[in-house]
Design an enzyme around this catalytic site. Structure first.
Site, short mmCIF file in Angstrom:
data_model
loop_
_atom_site.label_atom_id
_atom_site.label_comp_id
_atom_site.label_asym_id
_atom_site.label_seq_id
_atom_site.Cartn_x
_atom_site.Cartn_y
_atom_site.Cartn_z
N HIS A 65 0.85 -1.19 0.00
CA HIS A 65 0.00 0.00 0.00
C HIS A 65 0.88 1.24 0.00
O HIS A 65 1.97 1.26 0.59
CB HIS A 65 -0.94 0.00 1.20
CG HIS A 65 -2.20 -0.78 0.97
ND1 HIS A 65 -2.92 -1.35 1.99
CD2 HIS A 65 -2.87 -1.08 -0.19
CE1 HIS A 65 -3.98 -1.97 1.47
NE2 HIS A 65 -3.96 -1.83 0.17
N ASP A 67 1.03 4.12 1.46
CA ASP A 67 1.52 4.82 2.65
C ASP A 67 2.68 4.09 3.31
O ASP A 67 3.28 4.59 4.27
CB ASP A 67 0.38 5.05 3.66
CG ASP A 67 -0.32 3.78 4.09
OD1 ASP A 67 -0.49 2.88 3.25
OD2 ASP A 67 -0.71 3.68 5.27
#
Length: 312
Positions: A65, A67
Site C-alpha cells: 500500500h 503509505d
C-alpha cells in the site's frame, strides 16, 4: 539496538504524523540500519535525525500500500546521490521488484550500488546469520501483508580473567583459545577447559514489527516473549467494527496480543489522523488498562532496547 520512528501515521501524511517508516538501528551490533516500510517523505524525516542513508543495508516492506511504499524510489536515489555504494537488499511481497525497477527505469534513475530483492514467503526464515535471525509471517489484510520477528543471537559470555589468574593461568594468546571454549594444555602440563572460564551468555533481544492487519493467530506467534512489539493501532476501542471492516487493528487488539504473548513493551503506531491530543492519550490509557507497558509513539521518537539479563 534502537528503534527510531520516522513516520507513525496511517493512510496519508498529516501535520502531526508522517506515513509509516521505522528504522531499526543496529550500529553497535553490525554497523547497519534496517528500514521497515518507506512511506512518502521518509527521506525528509531522515533529515531531522542523525541517520545516514548509506548505513541502510536492508529494507523490509510489510505490504505494498502506498503509505508504506511511496517513499522508496526517492530514498534509493538519494542514497546513491549521497555516496551510498554498498549493495542493499529489499525484502517484500511479490511485486516489490517490479515496482522499484519500473519507478527507477521510467525516471531514468541510475544507482551506484546493486539492489537485491527477496520475495517474502507466506511463513519462514528470511535471514539467519551470525548475529540475527529474521522470520516473517503473512497477516490478515486486504492485500498480502507481513509481520517480522527479529531475533538477536545470544552474545557469548565474557572471559573470566580474574578466575584464570587465580588459577595461575598466565595471560597471552592462550586466552583467546580459552575464550573460544577450547581445551588447552599449558606449559606446566595442566589441561584447561575453556568452558569453565566463560561467563553466562547474554540473551539476545527480540523485536516484533507488525504490518497492517486484523487480529490473527500469526501475530501472537511472531510476538512471543518479544522485548518490543510494534503493532499498528489505526483505530480505538470504539471503532472495533470499522477496524475489522477495513482490515486494521485497534489499540485493544494490540494490547491483548502483548499480554497473551508475554512481551515486555508495546509500542502503538499507524495512528489515524482522527486521533489528536486527548484522543491519543485515551488510546494509550485504554490499552494500558490491558497491558501496562504501552506507549503510543510519535514521529521521531527514539527507543533504546536494553538487554534483560543473562541466560542461566
Amino acid at each position: 539496538m534502537e528503534l527510531e520512528f520516522l513516520g507513525t501515521g496511517a493512510g496519508v501524511p498529516a501535520r502531526q504524523r508522517n506515513v509509516t517508516s521505522i528504522a531499526l538501528k543496529l550500529l553497535d551490533e553490525r554497523n547497519e540500519v534496517w528500514l521497515f516500510d518507506v512511506g512518502e517523505a521518509t527521506q525528509h524525516q531522515i533529515l531531522k535525525t542523525t541517520l545516514k542513508p548509506r548505513k541502510v543495508k536492508k529494507i523490509f516492506l510489510t505490504h505494498l500500500h502506498g503509505d508504506h511504499l511511496f517513499g522508496l524510489p526517492g530514498f534509493l536515489s538519494s542514497r546513491s546521490f549521497q555516496g551510498g555504494d554498498e549493495p542493499l537488499t529489499i525484502y517484500g511481497p511479490k511485486g516489490t521488484e517490479e515496482y522499484v525497477r519500473t519507478s527507477l527505469k521510467l525516471s531514468e534513475s541510475h544507482l551506484t550500488y546493486a539492489l537485491k530483492f527477496v520475495v517474502l514467503p507466506e511463513n519462514g526464515v528470511i535471514i539467519d546469520d551470525k548475529t540475527f535471525r529474521v522470520e516473517c509471517a503473512k497477516l490478515d489484510h486486504r492485500i498480502a501483508s507481513y509481520g517480522f520477528r527479529i531475533v538477536e543471537k545470544d552474545h557469548p559470555g565474557e572471559l573470566q580473567v580474574e578466575k584464570l589468574q587465580a588459577d595461575g593461568v598466565p595471560s597471552g594468546p592462550v586466552y583467546a583459545r580459552i575464550k573460544n571454549g577450547e581445551t588447552v594444555t599449558l606449559s606446566d602440563g595442566r589441561e584447561i577447559d575453556g568452558r569453565n572460564y566463560i561467563g553466562n551468555a547474554q540473551k539476545g533481544r527480540i523485536v516484533t514489527i507488525i504490518g497492517d492487519t486484523r487480529n490473527c493467530e500469526a501475530i501472537t506467534r511472531l510476538a512471543e516473549n518479544a522485548d518490543v512489539l510494534v503493532h499498528e493501532s489505526t483505530f480505538g476501542k470504539q471503532e472495533q467494527k470499522i477496524a475489522r471492516q477495513y482490515y486494521h487493528s485497534t489499540n485493544i487488539n494490540a494490547a491483548k496480543v502483548a499480554k497473551t504473548a508475554h512481551v515486555k513493551r508495546l509500542l502503538l503506531t499507524h495512528i489515524s489522523a482522527r486521533y489528536l491530543g486527548q484522543a491519543v492519550r485515551e488510546l494509550q490509557n485504554d490499552a494500558r488498562d490491558i497491558f501496562k507497558n504501552t506507549r503510543v509513539v510519535s514521529d521521531l521518537d527514539l527507543y533504546d532496547i536494553p538487554f534483560h539479563g543473562r541466560k542461566e
